[in-house]
Design a protein around this motif. Sequence first.
Motif, short mmCIF file in Angstrom:
data_model
loop_
_atom_site.label_atom_id
_atom_site.label_comp_id
_atom_site.label_asym_id
_atom_site.label_seq_id
_atom_site.Cartn_x
_atom_site.Cartn_y
_atom_site.Cartn_z
N GLY A 33 0.79 -1.22 0.00
CA GLY A 33 0.00 0.00 0.00
C GLY A 33 0.82 1.28 0.00
N ASP A 34 2.12 1.17 -0.15
CA ASP A 34 2.99 2.35 -0.17
C ASP A 34 3.86 2.32 -1.44
OD1 ASP A 34 4.59 4.53 0.36
OD2 ASP A 34 5.35 3.79 2.28
N PRO A 35 3.24 2.52 -2.60
CA PRO A 35 3.98 2.41 -3.86
C PRO A 35 5.11 3.43 -3.99
CG PRO A 35 1.77 3.25 -4.26
CD PRO A 35 1.83 2.84 -2.82
N ALA A 36 5.00 4.57 -3.34
CA ALA A 36 6.06 5.57 -3.44
C ALA A 36 7.35 5.06 -2.78
CB ALA A 36 5.61 6.88 -2.80
N THR A 37 7.22 4.46 -1.60
CA THR A 37 8.40 3.91 -0.92
C THR A 37 8.97 2.75 -1.72
OG1 THR A 37 7.58 4.60 1.25
CG2 THR A 37 9.23 2.84 1.22
N VAL A 38 8.09 1.89 -2.21
CA VAL A 38 8.55 0.76 -3.04
C VAL A 38 9.33 1.28 -4.23
CG1 VAL A 38 7.81 -1.13 -4.54
CG2 VAL A 38 6.72 -0.81 -2.30
N ALA A 39 8.79 2.27 -4.92
CA ALA A 39 9.46 2.83 -6.11
C ALA A 39 10.81 3.43 -5.74
CB ALA A 39 8.57 3.87 -6.78
N GLY A 40 10.86 4.15 -4.64
CA GLY A 40 12.12 4.77 -4.21
C GLY A 40 13.18 3.73 -3.86
N GLU A 41 12.78 2.73 -3.10
CA GLU A 41 13.73 1.68 -2.71
C GLU A 41 14.16 0.85 -3.93
OE1 GLU A 41 15.19 1.24 0.37
OE2 GLU A 41 14.24 3.19 0.71
N PHE A 42 13.22 0.62 -4.83
CA PHE A 42 13.53 -0.14 -6.04
C PHE A 42 14.51 0.65 -6.91
CE2 PHE A 42 12.06 -2.23 -10.14
CZ PHE A 42 12.67 -3.45 -9.87
N ALA A 43 14.34 1.93 -6.98
CA ALA A 43 15.27 2.78 -7.74
C ALA A 43 16.67 2.69 -7.14
CB ALA A 43 14.78 4.21 -7.78
N LYS A 44 16.75 2.67 -5.81
CA LYS A 44 18.06 2.53 -5.15
C LYS A 44 18.70 1.19 -5.50
CE LYS A 44 16.84 5.26 -1.07
NZ LYS A 44 16.57 5.15 0.38
N TRP A 45 17.89 0.12 -5.49
CA TRP A 45 18.42 -1.19 -5.82
C TRP A 45 18.95 -1.19 -7.26
CZ3 TRP A 45 18.00 -5.05 -9.39
CH2 TRP A 45 18.57 -6.27 -9.06
N ASN A 46 18.16 -0.67 -8.18
CA ASN A 46 18.58 -0.62 -9.58
C ASN A 46 19.85 0.20 -9.76
OD1 ASN A 46 16.72 -2.26 -11.11
ND2 ASN A 46 15.15 -0.75 -10.62
N ALA A 47 19.99 1.27 -9.01
CA ALA A 47 21.19 2.10 -9.11
C ALA A 47 22.43 1.36 -8.62
CB ALA A 47 21.01 3.40 -8.33
N SER A 48 22.25 0.50 -7.63
CA SER A 48 23.40 -0.23 -7.08
C SER A 48 23.62 -1.59 -7.73
CB SER A 48 23.24 -0.40 -5.56
OG SER A 48 22.14 -1.23 -5.27
N HIS A 49 22.73 -1.97 -8.63
CA HIS A 49 22.85 -3.24 -9.36
C HIS A 49 22.68 -2.95 -10.85
CE1 HIS A 49 21.69 -4.48 -5.29
NE2 HIS A 49 22.31 -5.61 -5.56
#
Length: 148
Positions: A33-49
């Motif tokens: 229910g918190d797509p903004a946090t998911v998107a932010g954390e996912f962006a961090k993962w993609n940046a580091s991988h």
Amino acid sequence: MAVGFPTFLSEKRRQWSAEQAAEEARLKSLWPGDPATVAGEFAKWNASHPEVRATVADWADHIDHLRQVAGIDHIGLGGDYDGMETGPVGAEDVSGYPVLFTELARRGYGRADLEKISSRNIARVLRSAEAYSAAHRFDPPIESATAF
């Protein structure tokens, strides 16, 4: 049909894609229910991988394997460019086919082999399918067979 889908061509790419999908699922389960946090954390993962990309050489390796397993008479190209985001580096779309064929020629594929891969094999199979269809056009549907 040797498809240029990057995840089919490179084991490293396949593993990266699986890890990315797993991370996205993990984040969604941590923050439902918190797509903004998911998107932010996912962006961090993609940046580091960084994305692992397949290459034309990987596609040529795949074709080499098909030739070894099935033989040159059973290889064609299935681009699938309408169903994937991009092809391998160097063949992101069909304009990269010459790059693939140049790589195959560099590996020793002759003109006859390249013609088979590009069109002759699939044309032969389609002619055979049309002949079979014509020869069996009056056969009843298999579903009506009483052998079941």
